[in-house]
Design a protein around this motif. Sequence first.
Motif, PDB file in Angstrom:
ATOM      1  N   CYS A 157      47.758  39.837  29.063  1.00  0.00           N
ATOM      2  CA  CYS A 157      47.014  41.086  29.309  1.00  0.00           C
ATOM      3  C   CYS A 157      46.154  40.964  30.557  1.00  0.00           C
ATOM      4  O   CYS A 157      46.085  41.889  31.377  1.00  0.00           O
ATOM      5  N   SER A 158      45.505  39.825  30.710  1.00  0.00           N
ATOM      6  CA  SER A 158      44.657  39.604  31.879  1.00  0.00           C
ATOM      7  C   SER A 158      45.476  39.616  33.159  1.00  0.00           C
ATOM      8  O   SER A 158      45.072  40.203  34.172  1.00  0.00           O
ATOM      9  N   ARG A 159      46.649  38.975  33.121  1.00  0.00           N
ATOM     10  CA  ARG A 159      47.521  38.963  34.296  1.00  0.00           C
ATOM     11  C   ARG A 159      47.972  40.376  34.663  1.00  0.00           C
ATOM     12  O   ARG A 159      48.024  40.740  35.842  1.00  0.00           O
ATOM     13  N   ASN A 160      48.302  41.169  33.648  1.00  0.00           N
ATOM     14  CA  ASN A 160      48.735  42.546  33.911  1.00  0.00           C
ATOM     15  C   ASN A 160      47.612  43.375  34.522  1.00  0.00           C
ATOM     16  O   ASN A 160      47.829  44.116  35.490  1.00  0.00           O
ATOM     17  N   TYR A 161      46.410  43.266  33.943  1.00  0.00           N
ATOM     18  CA  TYR A 161      45.270  44.017  34.495  1.00  0.00           C
ATOM     19  C   TYR A 161      44.971  43.567  35.920  1.00  0.00           C
ATOM     20  O   TYR A 161      44.673  44.393  36.800  1.00  0.00           O
ATOM     21  N   LEU A 162      45.050  42.253  36.176  1.00  0.00           N
ATOM     22  CA  LEU A 162      44.787  41.737  37.512  1.00  0.00           C
ATOM     23  C   LEU A 162      45.838  42.227  38.501  1.00  0.00           C
ATOM     24  O   LEU A 162      45.519  42.616  39.633  1.00  0.00           O
ATOM     25  N   SER A 163      47.104  42.250  38.068  1.00  0.00           N
ATOM     26  CA  SER A 163      48.177  42.727  38.934  1.00  0.00           C
ATOM     27  C   SER A 163      48.006  44.205  39.261  1.00  0.00           C
ATOM     28  O   SER A 163      48.144  44.619  40.421  1.00  0.00           O
ATOM     29  N   ILE A 164      47.689  45.005  38.235  1.00  0.00           N
ATOM     30  CA  ILE A 164      47.478  46.445  38.458  1.00  0.00           C
ATOM     31  C   ILE A 164      46.292  46.676  39.383  1.00  0.00           C
ATOM     32  O   ILE A 164      46.334  47.531  40.285  1.00  0.00           O
ATOM     33  N   TYR A 165      45.231  45.907  39.201  1.00  0.00           N
ATOM     34  CA  TYR A 165      44.045  46.058  40.048  1.00  0.00           C
ATOM     35  C   TYR A 165      44.369  45.753  41.499  1.00  0.00           C
ATOM     36  O   TYR A 165      43.937  46.468  42.418  1.00  0.00           O
ATOM     37  N   ARG A 166      45.168  44.703  41.731  1.00  0.00           N
ATOM     38  CA  ARG A 166      45.514  44.331  43.110  1.00  0.00           C
ATOM     39  C   ARG A 166      46.379  45.408  43.763  1.00  0.00           C
ATOM     40  O   ARG A 166      46.206  45.716  44.951  1.00  0.00           O
ATOM     41  N   VAL A 167      47.329  45.959  42.981  1.00  0.00           N
ATOM     42  CA  VAL A 167      48.156  47.039  43.522  1.00  0.00           C
ATOM     43  C   VAL A 167      47.290  48.246  43.870  1.00  0.00           C
ATOM     44  O   VAL A 167      47.421  48.849  44.952  1.00  0.00           O
ATOM     45  N   ASN A 168      46.385  48.606  42.950  1.00  0.00           N
ATOM     46  CA  ASN A 168      45.491  49.744  43.190  1.00  0.00           C
ATOM     47  C   ASN A 168      44.585  49.492  44.395  1.00  0.00           C
ATOM     48  O   ASN A 168      44.287  50.413  45.171  1.00  0.00           O
ATOM     49  N   GLN A 169      44.158  48.224  44.551  1.00  0.00           N
ATOM     50  CA  GLN A 169      43.295  47.887  45.674  1.00  0.00           C
ATOM     51  C   GLN A 169      44.043  48.064  46.998  1.00  0.00           C
ATOM     52  O   GLN A 169      43.500  48.602  47.973  1.00  0.00           O
ATOM     53  N   LYS A 170      45.308  47.619  47.042  1.00  0.00           N
ATOM     54  CA  LYS A 170      46.110  47.787  48.249  1.00  0.00           C
ATOM     55  C   LYS A 170      46.340  49.261  48.556  1.00  0.00           C
ATOM     56  O   LYS A 170      46.265  49.699  49.702  1.00  0.00           O
ATOM     57  N   GLN A 171      46.622  50.033  47.486  1.00  0.00           N
ATOM     58  CA  GLN A 171      46.826  51.464  47.682  1.00  0.00           C
ATOM     59  C   GLN A 171      45.551  52.138  48.163  1.00  0.00           C
ATOM     60  O   GLN A 171      45.594  53.059  48.991  1.00  0.00           O
ATOM     61  N   MET A 172      44.403  51.693  47.641  1.00  0.00           N
ATOM     62  CA  MET A 172      43.126  52.271  48.058  1.00  0.00           C
ATOM     63  C   MET A 172      42.846  51.979  49.526  1.00  0.00           C
ATOM     64  O   MET A 172      42.391  52.854  50.273  1.00  0.00           O
ATOM     65  N   VAL A 173      43.142  50.755  49.947  1.00  0.00           N
ATOM     66  CA  VAL A 173      42.934  50.395  51.359  1.00  0.00           C
ATOM     67  C   VAL A 173      43.838  51.240  52.256  1.00  0.00           C
ATOM     68  O   VAL A 173      43.408  51.758  53.291  1.00  0.00           O
TER      69      VAL A 173
END
Length: 434
Positions: A157-173
């Motif tokens: 679960c932690s890996r999934n949340y971390l992966s989603i956060y990184r994708v969202n962070q890249k999209q936000m940038v």
Amino acid sequence: MAFASGVLLAGYYYSITIAIVCTVIIACSEIYDTVIFRQIAAWPDKSQQTARWFLAKLLFGAMLSCGIILYFSIAIAFVQGPGPHFISMFFLLAAGLFAAMHNHQVKVILISRLVAYGVAFLFIPLWDIVVTGAPLQAELWANLFTSVFVLHFVVECSRNYLSIYRVNQKQMVALESKTRIANEAVEAKAEFLSTISHELRTPLTSIKGSIDLMSTERLGPIPDGVKKALEIAQRNCNRLVRLVDDTLDLQKIAAGKMSFDMKNINLSHLVESSVAANRPYAERLGITLHFDRDAKDLCVLGDWARLEQVMTNVLSNAAKFSPTGSEVQVQIKSGNGKTRVLVIDKGVGLTENERADVFDRYSKVNTVGTKKVGSTGIGMSISEKIMQAHGGQISFYKNQGAGTTFFLELALCPGPANNAEKQAPGNKGVSTAA
């Protein structure tokens, strides 16, 4: 709520000492977190050195909070003795999922929490096995294997949340970059339009003045052939002037710099003046403008020139989209503290599907059978913004028969309309500034 429920369960079922100790540590942790979070919220310089210092403080606060959960879970497990330890394992699972959902933005804090909870997940069932010397067939070993499975679930679960956060962070940038580029393009376009509009205004004013002067024949008689050419030039020059003025108005609206001279206005006189000003234009198109003058005066708070601009847009559109020989009726209706100016034409009629096009910037409604009169489609968009600035609205509905009814809705002034402006600005008349 999780901490409160844990303390109550511990105090009631197991040990009041555990409950008291947990309460004290929880209070210290919450006070510490509150102080640190407020410091970060008020952080002025955003320097990397300060960021590292705050990160260290956040890590300490996370470990303090983590320590409470570990103390509670292990202490309850010791009081219970060897067994399934449902309460202890449930709180560790809840803490792990909470960390996965809310600490994935800071990787070092997430890993620190998961390692601490993982050690506790394995320590409790292993301690039972060591204390009891349970054989592999015993249920205590099943508890250990179950703990390993649950721990793996929390890590995934932690890996999934971390992966989603990184994708969202890249999209936000990427989105911030595109937004910055778009804003720069919008600013460049606005500056370009404003510059061009101002540069066009001076020569256009000179050209229009010269054409108007020539048309009066004060400079000498004009042959009939030249008169027709001058009329065409005068008409197109007026169109260009209106286009420049509309473009400048759009830039003012976009920048929030359109000014309004709000006064108490006699609405009946404003409408009558607008109809009179637009009557020659309508007559050239073969349209009759008829104003049903209400006997009583109605007062509204507004900018005379801007409201007259809206009336001109509505009346000219009604004339353009009406069949030759028809009549456009203008009426004023009031009630419930509001008043409406109705402009009723006999054209083809607009539908609800065309509402967005009517008030959209630069959009033009293509109505079959209407006059081919030049238009930019800007006027109604500007009119809508002007009415919104007056706290009113402009809209339309299709007539039961032929045509469309546009209406302008405004709030009436409180009290009588005796002090309302009764003449157009520039003439003698009583006016009250808002």
